[in-house]
Enzyme design. Sequence first.
Site, PDB file in Angstrom:
ATOM      1  N   CYS A 138       0.839  -1.199   0.000  1.00 54.10           N
ATOM      2  CA  CYS A 138       0.000   0.000   0.000  1.00 54.10           C
ATOM      3  C   CYS A 138       0.871   1.245   0.000  1.00 54.10           C
ATOM      4  CB  CYS A 138      -0.924  -0.007   1.228  1.00 54.10           C
ATOM      5  SG  CYS A 138      -1.989   1.450   1.340  1.00 54.10           S
ATOM      6  N   CYS A 141      -0.488   4.062   2.155  1.00 56.24           N
ATOM      7  CA  CYS A 141      -0.262   3.855   3.586  1.00 56.24           C
ATOM      8  C   CYS A 141       1.179   4.174   3.987  1.00 56.24           C
ATOM      9  CB  CYS A 141      -0.564   2.410   3.980  1.00 56.24           C
ATOM     10  SG  CYS A 141      -2.163   1.785   3.454  1.00 56.24           S
ATOM     11  N   ASP A 142       2.134   3.746   3.152  1.00 55.08           N
ATOM     12  CA  ASP A 142       3.537   3.751   3.581  1.00 55.08           C
ATOM     13  C   ASP A 142       4.451   4.652   2.766  1.00 55.08           C
ATOM     14  OD1 ASP A 142       2.871   1.838   5.508  1.00 55.08           O
ATOM     15  OD2 ASP A 142       3.212   0.183   4.117  1.00 55.08           O
TER      16      ASP A 142
END
Length: 315
Positions: A138, A141-142
């Site tokens: 992701c 997300c990261d």
Amino acid sequence: MKEKQELFYDVIILGAGPAGFSAAVYAARGNLKTAILDINMFGGQPSNYLELENYPGFSLISGFELMEKFEEHSDKFGAEKFPMAEIQKINLIPEIKIIETNDTIFKAKTVIIATGAQAKKLGIPGENEFKGRGVSYCAVCDGAFYKDKTTVVVGGGNSAIEEAVYLTKFAKKVYVIHRRDELRADKIIQERAFNNEKIEFILNSVPLEIRGSNTVEQILLENLKTNEKFELNTDGVFPYIGFSPNVDSLNGQVKQNSQGFIETDVNMQTSIKGVYAAGDVRNTPLRQVITAAADGAIAACSAVKYIETFTPVHA
């Protein structure tokens, strides 16, 4: 041990992404007593999408915001919600379906499976070892963890190329590894990537191993035309090579294709009477928010019609 409560519904929807929420809207609006369960928080995959620009009515909207609107809509019609509901047992075969979680036994006349799909793994050495330490599925997300670093995206479809472009907001360099000599992504998405000076494409190549010490440091690649193996220094690896369905809890009770996706007819009916599937979990030619939402609507309307003639032999 505390005795589990029993709850009875007309329809239980497994999964709270676009297919699940759409099904909840149509089912609850169809005057069915409706519950929606998810093993995670609500929103599904789209909650991780930074931007959506192909959902009709919204030229640009974050996935999280769109899923909030889906949830609010299902709330309006009174669908009951059970997030973080870990399924222990499930029996879809009898007339009354039974789904058991840690603290509740759910019973329902119909079930709509909308559990979605998850990113496929590369299946190479180092992938599991470095998950969360340089291997991520992701970018939204990261991505921020890779400010001024080098990253690798594996894949050539829309998700892969969109995530590669997103990573350039943080990373100084993004390599896109694809096994074919041309990308599969939509042309407009490809153009954005080709015009981004931070992105470099390595085509006709596959990853063989992810290497490092405490975190990812290199990825070993092989050129499929020359059979040459070579290392590429990188701080992160983001695989985007497709999806596999979230069907483990079903224990093979419904018919699936060779990739594990649930087979349905045009009414979203599975191989079991009173059980429907919608969205990315089913065998479908297109996995998008709009098609998942359409599937959910069809599945719920099919459940409404089924319940109108429902005469169980036993509970």
